[in-house]
Scaffold this motif. Structure first.
Motif, short mmCIF file in Angstrom:
data_model
loop_
_atom_site.label_atom_id
_atom_site.label_comp_id
_atom_site.label_asym_id
_atom_site.label_seq_id
_atom_site.Cartn_x
_atom_site.Cartn_y
_atom_site.Cartn_z
N GLN A 1 -74.24 -28.76 125.85
CA GLN A 1 -73.59 -27.45 125.98
C GLN A 1 -72.18 -27.55 125.41
O GLN A 1 -71.20 -27.50 126.15
N PRO A 2 -72.07 -27.69 124.07
CA PRO A 2 -70.75 -27.95 123.48
C PRO A 2 -69.71 -26.86 123.75
O PRO A 2 -68.53 -27.18 123.92
N LEU A 3 -70.12 -25.60 123.81
CA LEU A 3 -69.13 -24.56 124.04
C LEU A 3 -68.58 -24.63 125.47
O LEU A 3 -67.37 -24.53 125.67
N LEU A 4 -69.45 -24.84 126.45
CA LEU A 4 -68.99 -24.98 127.83
C LEU A 4 -68.06 -26.19 127.96
O LEU A 4 -66.99 -26.10 128.56
N LEU B 1 -60.43 -27.13 126.73
CA LEU B 1 -59.33 -26.25 126.35
C LEU B 1 -58.51 -25.86 127.58
O LEU B 1 -57.28 -25.97 127.59
N GLU B 2 -59.20 -25.46 128.63
CA GLU B 2 -58.52 -25.09 129.87
C GLU B 2 -57.71 -26.27 130.42
O GLU B 2 -56.55 -26.12 130.81
N GLU C 1 -69.64 -22.36 116.46
CA GLU C 1 -68.64 -21.30 116.53
C GLU C 1 -67.97 -21.34 117.90
O GLU C 1 -68.53 -21.87 118.86
N TYR C 2 -66.78 -20.75 117.96
CA TYR C 2 -66.03 -20.70 119.21
C TYR C 2 -65.22 -19.43 119.22
O TYR C 2 -64.92 -18.84 118.19
N PRO C 3 -64.84 -18.98 120.42
CA PRO C 3 -64.09 -17.72 120.55
C PRO C 3 -62.69 -17.82 119.94
O PRO C 3 -62.12 -18.90 119.79
N ALA C 4 -62.12 -16.66 119.64
CA ALA C 4 -60.80 -16.57 119.01
C ALA C 4 -59.70 -17.18 119.87
O ALA C 4 -58.68 -17.63 119.34
N TYR D 1 -63.23 -30.76 116.98
CA TYR D 1 -64.56 -31.22 117.39
C TYR D 1 -65.60 -30.12 117.21
O TYR D 1 -66.73 -30.39 116.79
N MET D 2 -65.26 -28.89 117.52
CA MET D 2 -66.21 -27.80 117.33
C MET D 2 -66.51 -27.61 115.84
O MET D 2 -67.66 -27.39 115.45
#
Length: 177
Positions: free
Chosen positions: A54-57, A63-64, A100-103, A93-94
């Motif tokens: 789950q790379p985005l999670l 990030l947080e 893709e990742y959010p802005a 890394y993404m």
């Protein structure tokens, strides 16, 4: 003296954590790499490699955590704070895995700025895989290229730390700040 928030970056297995541990031993304020903590917590919940599954999670959690580290560093009484990896690492890394990742990922890279970035080069002789590091050395080299490109994209001048003993690497870094 103004606050110096200094980041050590580099692909996996370049010696960042070793240098952070030595800086701590010498009395410097340092923040460790948080991806191992995130990975271990996921493994305790039965997810073997959160970044792979789950790379985005995983990246949202990093990030947080890295934003929190930066804000905490601002409030430290020490004038110099070292951090093992920075916010642009998440984007690098993404990009490396092609997801893709959010802005808000790129906005964080644009809004939060570090004082200095030290980059440790790939070093096959010290590279080791372990339970939290899944990459082989060739992948570590590819990640390094993404890190360089990402940090430069956000306007950083990278200071390369030579391959040397831990003591000499520390002296090199301290001499540059």
């Amino acid at each position: 003296m103004q606050k110096e928030i200094i980041v050590l970056i580099g692909g996996p297995g370049t010696g960042k954590s070793t240098l952070i541990n030595e800086l701590v031993a010498r009395g410097y304020c340092c923040y460790p790499e948080i991806s191992r903590q995130v990975t271990l917590e996921a493994q305790q919940r039965g997810i073997d490699q959160l970044f792979l599954e789950q790379p985005l999670l995983f990246s949202e959690m990093l990030l947080e955590g890295r934003i929190k580290q930066y804000n905490d560093a601002l409030n430290e009484p020490d004038n110099v704070v070292f951090i093992d990896r920075g916010i642009p690492d998440v984007v690098a890394y993404m990009d490396y895995i092609g997801d893709e990742y959010p802005a808000h990922f790129t906005k964080a890279c644009e809004d939060i700025k570090y004082s200095k970035i030290f980059i440790l080069p790939p070093w096959e002789e010290i590279y080791q895989s372990d339970g939290e590091r899944y990459e082989n050395f060739e992948q570590a080299v590819a990640i390094q290229k993404h890190l360089i490109g990402t940090y430069k994209k956000y306007g950083y001048d990278l200071i390369e730390v030579p391959k040397d003993t831990v003591d000499n690497r520390i002296l090199y870094i301290l001499d540059k700040i």
